[in-house]
Design an enzyme around this catalytic site. Sequence first.
Site, PDB file in Angstrom:
ATOM      1  N   LYS A  84       0.807  -1.241  -0.126  1.00 45.75           N
ATOM      2  CA  LYS A  84       0.002  -0.017  -0.081  1.00 45.75           C
ATOM      3  C   LYS A  84       0.953   1.262   0.014  1.00 45.75           C
ATOM      4  O   LYS A  84       1.668   1.496   0.753  1.00 45.75           O
ATOM      5  CB  LYS A  84      -0.876   0.122   1.288  1.00 45.75           C
ATOM      6  CG  LYS A  84      -2.019   1.220   0.924  1.00 45.75           C
ATOM      7  CD  LYS A  84      -2.590   1.713   2.334  1.00 45.75           C
ATOM      8  CE  LYS A  84      -1.685   2.724   3.163  1.00 45.75           C
ATOM      9  NZ  LYS A  84      -1.725   3.812   2.501  1.00 45.75           N
ATOM     10  N   GLY A 124       6.987   4.498   8.606  1.00 41.95           N
ATOM     11  CA  GLY A 124       6.081   5.658   8.842  1.00 41.95           C
ATOM     12  C   GLY A 124       6.335   6.309  10.186  1.00 41.95           C
ATOM     13  O   GLY A 124       7.236   6.182  10.737  1.00 41.95           O
ATOM     14  N   GLU A 148       3.854   6.406  16.281  1.00 43.69           N
ATOM     15  CA  GLU A 148       2.506   6.160  16.700  1.00 43.69           C
ATOM     16  C   GLU A 148       1.916   5.294  15.938  1.00 43.69           C
ATOM     17  O   GLU A 148       1.115   4.198  16.379  1.00 43.69           O
ATOM     18  CB  GLU A 148       1.812   7.411  16.666  1.00 43.69           C
ATOM     19  CG  GLU A 148       1.928   8.336  17.876  1.00 43.69           C
ATOM     20  CD  GLU A 148       1.866   7.561  19.188  1.00 43.69           C
ATOM     21  OE1 GLU A 148       0.826   6.964  19.292  1.00 43.69           O
ATOM     22  OE2 GLU A 148       2.971   7.535  20.060  1.00 43.69           O
ATOM     23  N   GLU A 187      10.304   0.647  10.617  1.00 46.13           N
ATOM     24  CA  GLU A 187      11.265   1.659  10.354  1.00 46.13           C
ATOM     25  C   GLU A 187      10.621   2.978  10.810  1.00 46.13           C
ATOM     26  O   GLU A 187       9.639   3.253   9.705  1.00 46.13           O
ATOM     27  CB  GLU A 187      11.788   1.610   8.891  1.00 46.13           C
ATOM     28  CG  GLU A 187      13.143   2.473   8.766  1.00 46.13           C
ATOM     29  CD  GLU A 187      12.934   3.635   8.252  1.00 46.13           C
ATOM     30  OE1 GLU A 187      12.728   4.661   9.185  1.00 46.13           O
ATOM     31  OE2 GLU A 187      12.665   3.872   7.083  1.00 46.13           O
ATOM     32  N   CYS A 207      13.299  10.517   7.706  1.00 46.76           N
ATOM     33  CA  CYS A 207      13.252  10.103   8.946  1.00 46.76           C
ATOM     34  C   CYS A 207      14.628  10.237   9.765  1.00 46.76           C
ATOM     35  O   CYS A 207      14.777  10.322  11.021  1.00 46.76           O
ATOM     36  CB  CYS A 207      12.621   8.740   9.043  1.00 46.76           C
ATOM     37  SG  CYS A 207      13.311   7.537   7.879  1.00 46.76           S
ATOM     38  N   GLU A 224       9.780  15.156  16.433  1.00 43.91           N
ATOM     39  CA  GLU A 224      10.137  15.118  14.789  1.00 43.91           C
ATOM     40  C   GLU A 224       9.475  15.957  14.175  1.00 43.91           C
ATOM     41  O   GLU A 224       8.195  16.147  14.000  1.00 43.91           O
ATOM     42  CB  GLU A 224       9.951  13.430  14.589  1.00 43.91           C
ATOM     43  CG  GLU A 224      10.566  13.541  13.172  1.00 43.91           C
ATOM     44  CD  GLU A 224      10.397  12.185  12.533  1.00 43.91           C
ATOM     45  OE1 GLU A 224      11.165  11.511  11.444  1.00 43.91           O
ATOM     46  OE2 GLU A 224       9.304  11.383  13.025  1.00 43.91           O
TER      47      GLU A 224
END
Length: 778
Positions: free
Chosen positions: A190, A241, A244, A263, A297, A391
Amino acid sequence: MSLVNDIMQSMEYGPSSEDASAARDWLARRGTFGHFINGSFTTPGQVFDTRDPSTGDVLARATQGTADDIAAAVKAARKAQRPWANLSGTERARFLYAIARHVQKRERFLSVLETLDNGKPIREARDGDIPLVARHFYHHAGWAELRDTQFPDHAPLGVCGQIIPWNFPLLMLAWKIAPALAAGNTVVLKPAEYTPLTALAFAEICQEVGLPAGVVNIVTGDGTTGAALVAADVDKIAFTGSTEVGRGIARALAGTGRRLTLELGGKSPFIVMEDADLDAAVEGVVDSIWFNQGQVCCAGSRILVAESVAERFETLMRARMDRLRVGAPLDKSTDIGAIVDPVQKDRILSICKAATDAGADLVGGQPQDGCFIAPGYLKNIAPANPGMQDEIFGPIATLSTFRTADEAIELANNTRYGLAGSVWSESATVATDMAARIKAGVIWINCANMFDAAAPFGGYRESGYGREGGHAGMLDYLAAPAPKNGGEGKLKPLDAVTDGDAAKPQGIDRTAKMYIGGAQKRPDGGASYAVPGGLAPLGSRKDIRNAVEAASKAGKWAAMGGHARAQVLYFLAENLAARADEFAARTNKREVEAAIARAFHYAAWADKFDGRNVQAKPGHLVNVIPEPMGIIGIACPNRNPLAGFLSLVLPAIAMGNSVVAIPAQNDPLAVADLYQVLDTSDVPAGVVNIVTGARDALATHLALHDEVAALWYCGTPEGHEAVDQAASGNLKPVWPVPHRDWTGNDAQGQDFLNHAVRQKTIWLPYGALPAGSGSAAY
């Protein structure tokens, strides 16, 4: 019109826009996309718009995936998996090779399409992302060819569900699909709702190369589509992603036994030592936090500079920042493109406001018309400031100073994340020392944001677990040989007893105790429970806390080195052998012999479980180092209480970890006197801690403890689910250890060692960069 002489003085660029007509014509011809399932595109259903972030214009429409769409894709992947896995390595390699070639043939088209859909500068898509996509498929074509010899007896997992983000849409697809296919799996992927277009273009490439139907399936949609994929009948979920969302996926998969790699977010340190080449370090900042609009990230978003050079460094950095061009992503002169969506722009600005409200000063970083934000940084910022802890995921760094290397490391590790870090120093000794002490999965020395298909990538702590790329990345798509299930029998009821319930002692009464921090300890609650041979201490949450605290003070064990640890384990085997008859009386001779054999086996491995030097980009030495996890919680099986205990504890400590172990609940006294063997074998205090009692309750307490880095659980399905749920809160990996005969040969080996370490990838400059080899995929 500007004169050439004036331009040479100002070094200003004129517009140089990339031609987007081929990509726009392709979009116009297709207009609305269905899913790619079982080798063909479906009829579009309910659709959503995908937009050009730089203008807000609609590019195309994609179908919102439903649970039924996911089910159809999983069904197709399941049907295709066995035939795909049964192909020879050479046959799978040829498909991956063909994909790589077709990516290269459509390189410019894919670069433009990625820029239109994502908003990143065309230079980054053209020179970075797309060449690395091809590199991943070439690299994993090689692993497909070599799988059976390099991973003997390993098997593909089956059907893999993969969920990717919007910051590197096609590159993240390659990171996940290439190793999965090389290993013999099939996939349902996805893409991010904001950026599905290059994934759909990739589906056409799969058709062009004749990839068997169902091997790759792509279902577009939002988070509900991703949730449906997590809930589907797949054998693994690979997610990149937010932390959370990753935490929610871990909770959803708790107790299912399905593999999971995560990750997640990062807040990576960028450390500039006083002897650094400051001009080079400033260019590193550009590559680290202002690359891809800071939507990375592993971006070096926390700049930490030695106080003695901070003023000079900031002057250079500010001058460089002020000359960065913010503008149209398709312009080849643009440095900073568009933020992916207005929602993300608002989030970046809200964090900056919270940071300035808390006392920080924002330099630059001003919002511009449309989905653009100028590069900037926050200074005069405290460690607890939201801008330092959260972040931001935008082109905004933080700037802080330090006086000593120890202070730099303390600041660098003052985060719940652990994805990457960058160190700048002209001293190899200083740079490598700092790299070893930063708690992160990837460290760049005198460089930043370097990636390669051969170099494993992944994080520590709340940045997730598992690796993508290289040998380690392949292991995460393969299943180790399964042992013959030996079972463990039924857990006996566990009740605290009073003195009146206790059996009458024979001879001098003897009290079994727990072993914490190198000393015998009574349980904090003062309770015991009945077991064969007498009473065992009934441990509690407080005892677990004490044991973890003791384990955290045993850091010198890892620093001893493999050879020194091997000598201790050989000594342990010697002392255990000297008392073999005594331990055999408590268990049996076969168990004791197996326990001694385990000590010899892992003593042999202690200084031979090597890292790797991988062949990545020219001009760099890339070392992949197996680092100990830290503190490992171990819930041991009931079967073979002595051999089972040592079969799990010994590989963990052989790799430099300290452990808090819960021995067999039904018969813990089999290891009650093991503390004497540990003491006389020079095992440092705190390396092995033993807490007896209710296995599942104690294991759950271990899973909840933030200082425990990993958990090994050998028990019941219900206990495994409870432990997984508890571990999802702080995102520690849980290994559900399969039951087996713990005296047999399959109760030892490299699979145990693989779970005892996490791979740390360190990039170092090495030699001269060959002429003409500077592109992303050389």
